[in-house]
Design a protein around this motif. Structure first.
Motif, PDB file in Angstrom:
ATOM      1  N   CYS A  54      37.317  -2.126 -59.112  1.00  0.00           N
ATOM      2  CA  CYS A  54      36.637  -1.457 -59.295  1.00  0.00           C
ATOM      3  C   CYS A  54      35.784  -0.019 -58.431  1.00  0.00           C
ATOM      4  O   CYS A  54      35.451   0.543 -58.827  1.00  0.00           O
ATOM      5  CB  CYS A  54      34.976  -1.801 -60.454  1.00  0.00           C
ATOM      6  N   LEU A 102      38.397  -4.232 -67.198  1.00  0.00           N
ATOM      7  CA  LEU A 102      38.555  -5.065 -65.779  1.00  0.00           C
ATOM      8  C   LEU A 102      40.131  -5.107 -65.810  1.00  0.00           C
ATOM      9  O   LEU A 102      40.274  -4.980 -65.435  1.00  0.00           O
ATOM     10  CB  LEU A 102      37.815  -6.337 -66.126  1.00  0.00           C
ATOM     11  N   SER A 144      35.032  -6.722 -57.774  1.00  0.00           N
ATOM     12  CA  SER A 144      33.998  -5.674 -58.091  1.00  0.00           C
ATOM     13  C   SER A 144      35.488  -4.381 -56.886  1.00  0.00           C
ATOM     14  O   SER A 144      34.806  -3.509 -56.811  1.00  0.00           O
ATOM     15  CB  SER A 144      33.130  -5.824 -57.156  1.00  0.00           C
ATOM     16  N   CYS A 147      30.325  -7.437 -62.500  1.00  0.00           N
ATOM     17  CA  CYS A 147      31.711  -7.941 -62.626  1.00  0.00           C
ATOM     18  C   CYS A 147      32.468  -8.852 -62.338  1.00  0.00           C
ATOM     19  O   CYS A 147      33.356  -9.539 -63.149  1.00  0.00           O
ATOM     20  CB  CYS A 147      32.506  -7.166 -61.712  1.00  0.00           C
ATOM     21  N   GLN A 148      31.573  -9.863 -61.670  1.00  0.00           N
ATOM     22  CA  GLN A 148      31.900 -11.264 -61.323  1.00  0.00           C
ATOM     23  C   GLN A 148      31.700 -12.329 -62.186  1.00  0.00           C
ATOM     24  O   GLN A 148      32.527 -12.618 -62.922  1.00  0.00           O
ATOM     25  CB  GLN A 148      31.417 -12.034 -60.211  1.00  0.00           C
ATOM     26  N   ILE A 164      33.465  -1.177 -55.914  1.00  0.00           N
ATOM     27  CA  ILE A 164      31.893  -0.142 -56.220  1.00  0.00           C
ATOM     28  C   ILE A 164      31.781  -2.043 -54.931  1.00  0.00           C
ATOM     29  O   ILE A 164      30.538  -1.823 -54.666  1.00  0.00           O
ATOM     30  CB  ILE A 164      31.087  -0.224 -57.482  1.00  0.00           C
ATOM     31  N   SER A 165      32.782  -2.766 -54.632  1.00  0.00           N
ATOM     32  CA  SER A 165      32.432  -2.801 -53.579  1.00  0.00           C
ATOM     33  C   SER A 165      31.920  -2.890 -51.617  1.00  0.00           C
ATOM     34  O   SER A 165      32.505  -2.278 -51.501  1.00  0.00           O
ATOM     35  CB  SER A 165      33.087  -4.044 -53.038  1.00  0.00           C
ATOM     36  N   ASP A 198      25.500  -4.542 -59.207  1.00  0.00           N
ATOM     37  CA  ASP A 198      26.477  -4.005 -60.154  1.00  0.00           C
ATOM     38  C   ASP A 198      28.153  -5.002 -60.064  1.00  0.00           C
ATOM     39  O   ASP A 198      28.613  -5.168 -60.457  1.00  0.00           O
ATOM     40  CB  ASP A 198      27.260  -2.725 -60.250  1.00  0.00           C
ATOM     41  N   GLU A 199      28.182  -5.862 -58.324  1.00  0.00           N
ATOM     42  CA  GLU A 199      29.582  -6.389 -58.145  1.00  0.00           C
ATOM     43  C   GLU A 199      29.521  -7.580 -58.760  1.00  0.00           C
ATOM     44  O   GLU A 199      30.398  -8.210 -59.253  1.00  0.00           O
ATOM     45  CB  GLU A 199      29.973  -6.798 -57.139  1.00  0.00           C
ATOM     46  N   TYR A 200      28.081  -7.846 -59.285  1.00  0.00           N
ATOM     47  CA  TYR A 200      27.834  -9.421 -60.327  1.00  0.00           C
ATOM     48  C   TYR A 200      28.801  -9.170 -60.763  1.00  0.00           C
ATOM     49  O   TYR A 200      28.390 -10.808 -61.427  1.00  0.00           O
ATOM     50  CB  TYR A 200      26.238 -10.353 -59.334  1.00  0.00           C
TER      51      TYR A 200
END
Length: 203
Positions: free
Chosen positions: A34, A180, A31, A140-141, A36-37, A136-138
């Protein structure tokens, strides 16, 4: 895509675990690259990976998230009947060695086979973020983890506010994984070249 075991973490000292994390990109790093973090900028992550900045110390929220991981995992099994194993390893992508995965668990989907399991805790103030989807961050994870392992899905279970439990299943998204791969590969080139990524204007 398939993964190999980079290192067993069962008896690995925390300081050594942090050093291994610097050798590649983990799920929580996805994230950040990207953009978004909410907790870290790409430049800050680059400074950590190149040894110019110590890793962020885990705060209270991260501490309790780790402490409650087993509780979330056990409750997920109780509610779904799906057993979860906890692999004490750091996985490394064979195709893209800079991509690492330190997953909370592995379980079986009745149709897709082996899947990722990820345990989360969240403040009651963030309950709305878990209504119809996952933050969103999860996303991506777990897509990063699927990229590393080649798995087709992931279960995410969350304890919200200490008294609300939810879980969701997320399928593999090839378009997101391709994005990613592109962003993480570009970022890792900055790490290898020791040149900082562009500033993003964040604090």
């Amino acid at each position: 895509m398939s993964a190999k075991v980079l290192i067993t973490t069962e008896d690995l000292p925390y300081v050594d675990w942090l050093e291994y994390r610097k050798t590649g990109m983990g799920g929580l790093d996805a994230s950040v690259v990207c953009g978004i973090s909410r907790y870290k900028s790409p430049v800050e992550l680059w400074m950590e990976k190149t040894g110019q900045l110590p890793p962020q110390e885990a705060g209270e929220a991260a501490y309790w998230g780790t402490m409650l991981e087993s509780v979330v995992r056990e409750e997920f099994t109780k509610r779904t009947g799906i057993e979860v194993s906890k692999p004490s390893v750091i996985l490394q992508s064979e195709e893209h060695p800079f991509m690492l995965a330190n997953v909370d668990g592995i379980c079986e989907h009745p149709e897709l086979g082996a899947c990722i399991f990820e345990a989360k805790t969240a403040s009651a103030y963030k309950a709305g973020e878990w209504e119809d989807t996952i933050p969103d961050e999860y996303m991506c994870q777990v897509q990063h983890y699927m990229a590393v392992t080649g798995y087709q899905g992931a279960y995410i279970a969350v304890l919200i506010g200490g008294n609300t439990f939810r879980w969701k299943f997320v399928e593999r998204e090839e378009e997101l994984i391709s994005m990613l791969l592109e962003l993480e590969s570009a970022f890792w080139s900055h790490v290898q070249d020791y040149t900082p990524p562009p500033l993003d204007g964040s604090d």
